[in-house]
Design a protein around this motif. Structure first.
Motif, PDB file in Angstrom:
ATOM      1  N   THR A   1     -10.055  -0.973  -2.598  1.00  0.00           N
ATOM      2  CA  THR A   1      -8.622  -0.726  -2.819  1.00  0.00           C
ATOM      3  C   THR A   1      -8.008  -1.795  -3.706  1.00  0.00           C
ATOM      4  OG1 THR A   1      -8.439   0.410  -0.691  1.00  0.00           O
ATOM      5  CG2 THR A   1      -6.398  -0.386  -1.678  1.00  0.00           C
TER       6      THR A   1
ATOM      7  N   TYR B   1     -11.053  -2.590   1.872  1.00  0.00           N
ATOM      8  CA  TYR B   1     -10.157  -3.617   1.330  1.00  0.00           C
ATOM      9  C   TYR B   1     -10.520  -3.954  -0.119  1.00  0.00           C
ATOM     10  CZ  TYR B   1      -7.849  -8.034   0.486  1.00  0.00           C
ATOM     11  OH  TYR B   1      -7.093  -9.022  -0.072  1.00  0.00           O
TER      12      TYR B   1
ATOM     13  N   ASN C   1       0.819  -1.216   0.000  1.00  0.00           N
ATOM     14  CA  ASN C   1       0.000   0.000   0.000  1.00  0.00           C
ATOM     15  C   ASN C   1       0.849   1.261   0.000  1.00  0.00           C
ATOM     16  OD1 ASN C   1      -2.398  -1.370  -0.203  1.00  0.00           O
ATOM     17  ND2 ASN C   1      -2.778  -1.384   1.989  1.00  0.00           N
TER      18      ASN C   1
ATOM     19  N   TYR D   1      -7.763  -0.413   6.230  1.00  0.00           N
ATOM     20  CA  TYR D   1      -7.694  -1.396   5.135  1.00  0.00           C
ATOM     21  C   TYR D   1      -7.968  -2.825   5.611  1.00  0.00           C
ATOM     22  CZ  TYR D   1      -5.211  -4.110   1.492  1.00  0.00           C
ATOM     23  OH  TYR D   1      -4.849  -5.007   0.524  1.00  0.00           O
TER      24      TYR D   1
END
Length: 156
Positions: A139, A136, A4, A129
């Motif tokens: 993304t 989650y 990330n 996240y």
């Protein structure tokens, strides 16, 4: 998560309005597939800010005087900001909010993927996240849709 971190750098090279448009489409598609009332992770782990009108609405909903609501459920900072004084939230019952129809604005807004400036809120987004299935999944789908490949995976 290291991936990330690289994804944040990757997103920095794109126009934020373009990224917002992608996130909004993904959120609109993914969020309805997630039953938040079967999860409750946000209620288990987040500090919830509340406003005076929300305290008054809670007072009406629970049939308790405002002073009792504040004493039992709310903590006030030196700056006058109010938060629910318990993590997990007092109103979490199992995995569901016991005041769901009357939940606080901050709860209604979470995880906030419908708002603009996604790339300016990545710290908070990535903080949640692993907590929020909507964050989650949005993304991860965004990574795929944008063709992101983590530098950590390029060497494999």
């Amino acid at each position: 998560m290291e991936e990330n971190f690289y994804f944040k750098e990757f997103l920095d090279s794109y126009d934020s309005e373009y990224v917002d448009s992608l996130v909004h489409v993904l959120n609109d598609a993914i969020a309805p597939q997630i039953d938040c009332t079967a999860c409750g992770n946000c209620c288990k782990t987040l500090m919830i800010n509340v406003t005076q009108p929300e305290v008054e609405q809670l007072s009406d909903k629970l049939g308790l005087p405002i002073d009792d609501i504040k004493e039992k459920y709310v903590e006030t900072s030196l700056m006058g900001d109010m938060i629910i004084n318990s993590i997990p939230c007092h109103f979490l019952s199992g995995k569901m909010c016991s005041i769901y129809e009357h939940r606080f604005a901050e709860c209604r807004d979470f995880p906030g993927l419908h708002r603009n400036n996604f790339t300016n809120r990545l710290f908070a987004t990535f903080m949640h996240y692993g907590r929020c299935p909507i964050i989650y999944n949005v993304t991860e789908q965004l990574k795929m849709d944008m063709g992101f490949i983590s530098p950590a995976c390029k060497d494999v």
